[in-house]
Design a protein around this motif. Structure first.
Motif, PDB file in Angstrom:
ATOM      1  N   GLN A  49       0.820  -1.205   0.000  1.00 29.16           N
ATOM      2  CA  GLN A  49       0.000   0.000   0.000  1.00 29.16           C
ATOM      3  C   GLN A  49       0.858   1.261   0.000  1.00 29.16           C
ATOM      4  OE1 GLN A  49      -2.558  -0.462   3.380  1.00 29.16           O
ATOM      5  NE2 GLN A  49      -3.797  -2.051   2.403  1.00 29.16           N
ATOM      6  N   LYS A  50       1.937   1.252   0.757  1.00 33.45           N
ATOM      7  CA  LYS A  50       2.800   2.437   0.809  1.00 33.45           C
ATOM      8  C   LYS A  50       3.510   2.665  -0.520  1.00 33.45           C
ATOM      9  CE  LYS A  50       1.701   3.637   4.829  1.00 33.45           C
ATOM     10  NZ  LYS A  50       0.775   4.735   4.986  1.00 33.45           N
ATOM     11  N   GLU A  53       1.157   4.111  -3.199  1.00 33.48           N
ATOM     12  CA  GLU A  53       0.829   5.526  -3.038  1.00 33.48           C
ATOM     13  C   GLU A  53       1.849   6.449  -3.687  1.00 33.48           C
ATOM     14  OE1 GLU A  53       0.487   6.191   1.132  1.00 33.48           O
ATOM     15  OE2 GLU A  53      -1.340   5.008   1.314  1.00 33.48           O
ATOM     16  N   ASN A  80       0.641   6.780 -13.402  1.00 36.44           N
ATOM     17  CA  ASN A  80       0.117   7.499 -12.243  1.00 36.44           C
ATOM     18  C   ASN A  80      -1.366   7.813 -12.293  1.00 36.44           C
ATOM     19  OD1 ASN A  80       2.601   7.680 -10.888  1.00 36.44           O
ATOM     20  ND2 ASN A  80       3.194   9.389 -12.170  1.00 36.44           N
ATOM     21  N   TYR A  90      -3.263   2.565  -8.702  1.00 35.88           N
ATOM     22  CA  TYR A  90      -2.980   2.138  -7.336  1.00 35.88           C
ATOM     23  C   TYR A  90      -3.025   0.616  -7.219  1.00 35.88           C
ATOM     24  CZ  TYR A  90      -3.349   1.853  -2.255  1.00 35.88           C
ATOM     25  OH  TYR A  90      -3.131   1.547  -0.941  1.00 35.88           O
ATOM     26  N   GLN A  94       0.116  -1.941  -6.480  1.00 35.26           N
ATOM     27  CA  GLN A  94      -0.010  -2.783  -5.288  1.00 35.26           C
ATOM     28  C   GLN A  94       0.117  -4.263  -5.640  1.00 35.26           C
ATOM     29  OE1 GLN A  94      -3.680  -2.254  -3.171  1.00 35.26           O
ATOM     30  NE2 GLN A  94      -2.889  -3.233  -1.328  1.00 35.26           N
TER      31      GLN A  94
END
Length: 122
Positions: A49-50, A53, A80, A90, A94
């Motif tokens: 998750q980090k 981001e 992006n 995202y 992930q």
């Protein structure tokens, strides 16, 4: 007889113990078995998750050996903003990071039309 004099019987689930014993004995376990360990599952989720981001930026080297950021490029928007696939950017990042952590490799396949990348496929 009072309720505090009764003996309590407990049962322990040994799945985590079996997985840890398999790790110690060098036998192979599957990804599903490894993700049953709560600490490993939460660490993989936290890291993926980090990283998902974080924005991806492109740089190029100029003639005088300095670097500058590339803006208004289709590749940056694919990484992006919108991937052109069912997954958004995202979820794509992930999933790739999760595969890299658990399997050692993660792949994104570009879909080309002539010389242009039109989408990124997981």
């Amino acid at each position: 007889m009072a309720f505090w004099n009764r003996k309590e019987k407990r049962q322990y689930i040994t799945t985590v113990d079996d997985i840890l014993a398999g790790i110690i004995s060098k036998s192979e376990i599957t990804v599903e078995q490894a993700l049953n360990v709560p600490a490993l599952s939460s660490c993989v989720d936290f890291i993926s998750q980090k990283v998902a981001e974080l924005p991806v930026k492109l740089y190029r080297e100029t003639e005088n050996n300095t670097t500058e950021e590339v803006k208004n490029d289709r590749r940056v928007s694919l990484l992006n903003d919108e991937t052109g696939d069912l997954l958004d950017c995202y979820q794509l990042k992930q999933a790739v990071v999760r595969d890299m952590l658990l399997g050692g490799t993660g792949y994104i396949y570009p879909e080309w039309r002539r010389n242009n990348v039109v989408s990124l496929r997981y």
